[in-house]
Design a protein around this motif. Structure first.
Motif, mmCIF file in Angstrom:
data_model
loop_
_atom_site.group_PDB
_atom_site.id
_atom_site.type_symbol
_atom_site.label_atom_id
_atom_site.label_comp_id
_atom_site.label_asym_id
_atom_site.label_seq_id
_atom_site.Cartn_x
_atom_site.Cartn_y
_atom_site.Cartn_z
ATOM 1 N N ARG A 1 0.829 -1.210 0.000
ATOM 2 C CA ARG A 1 0.000 0.000 0.000
ATOM 3 C C ARG A 1 0.863 1.259 0.000
ATOM 4 N NH1 ARG A 1 -3.057 -3.253 3.507
ATOM 5 N NH2 ARG A 1 -2.151 -2.245 5.346
ATOM 6 N N VAL A 2 1.946 1.232 0.766
ATOM 7 C CA VAL A 2 2.858 2.374 0.798
ATOM 8 C C VAL A 2 3.526 2.556 -0.562
ATOM 9 C CG1 VAL A 2 4.994 3.266 1.811
ATOM 10 C CG2 VAL A 2 3.235 2.280 3.283
ATOM 11 N N ILE A 3 3.929 1.466 -1.188
ATOM 12 C CA ILE A 3 4.529 1.545 -2.529
ATOM 13 C C ILE A 3 3.552 2.194 -3.501
ATOM 14 C CG2 ILE A 3 5.263 0.152 -4.512
ATOM 15 C CD1 ILE A 3 6.562 -1.776 -2.468
ATOM 16 N N ASN A 4 2.299 1.789 -3.446
ATOM 17 C CA ASN A 4 1.286 2.377 -4.330
ATOM 18 C C ASN A 4 1.118 3.872 -4.068
ATOM 19 O OD1 ASN A 4 0.777 -0.055 -5.607
ATOM 20 N ND2 ASN A 4 -0.875 -0.610 -4.215
ATOM 21 N N ARG A 5 1.146 4.271 -2.797
ATOM 22 C CA ARG A 5 1.019 5.693 -2.462
ATOM 23 C C ARG A 5 2.225 6.497 -2.943
ATOM 24 N NH1 ARG A 5 -0.770 4.290 3.386
ATOM 25 N NH2 ARG A 5 -2.941 3.804 3.029
ATOM 26 N N VAL A 6 3.411 5.925 -2.780
ATOM 27 C CA VAL A 6 4.626 6.619 -3.222
ATOM 28 C C VAL A 6 4.617 6.762 -4.744
ATOM 29 C CG1 VAL A 6 7.149 6.453 -3.370
ATOM 30 C CG2 VAL A 6 5.999 5.947 -1.218
ATOM 31 N N GLU A 7 4.234 5.698 -5.456
ATOM 32 C CA GLU A 7 4.136 5.774 -6.926
ATOM 33 C C GLU A 7 3.148 6.849 -7.338
ATOM 34 O OE1 GLU A 7 3.155 1.718 -7.948
ATOM 35 O OE2 GLU A 7 5.205 1.363 -8.649
ATOM 36 N N ALA A 8 2.005 6.895 -6.692
ATOM 37 C CA ALA A 8 0.992 7.898 -7.027
ATOM 38 C C ALA A 8 1.509 9.301 -6.744
ATOM 39 C CB ALA A 8 -0.295 7.637 -6.247
ATOM 40 N N SER A 9 2.243 9.446 -5.663
ATOM 41 C CA SER A 9 2.798 10.752 -5.305
ATOM 42 C C SER A 9 3.836 11.206 -6.329
ATOM 43 C CB SER A 9 3.431 10.674 -3.911
ATOM 44 O OG SER A 9 4.076 11.869 -3.588
#
Length: 66
Positions: free
Chosen positions: A40-48
């Motif tokens: 989930r954190v990886i997905n948030r960082v990618e989106a950011s």
């Protein structure tokens, strides 16, 4: 501007691929509760970093209760 760098994302992905749920950098240490949380954190960082936000679509369902 993102609070994350591409190096942060690469390190997260590398540790995730190895099954390591902990990242240490200098005197700072981050331990994730699970690999699912790390994903989930990886997905948030990618989106950011890309400036996009993932959205989900939910369709309501109805039941007459009979």
């Amino acid at each position: 501007m993102s609070a994350y760098s591409t190096n942060d994302l690469a390190e997260l992905k590398a540790n995730y691929a190895k099954g390591i749920s902990e990242i240490s950098r200098g005197d700072e240490r981050v331990k994730f509760r699970s690999l699912a949380e790390m994903e989930r954190v990886i997905n948030r960082v990618e989106a950011s970093l890309t400036g996009t936000k993932r959205t989900s679509v939910r369709y309501p369902t109805f039941d007459k209760g009979l």
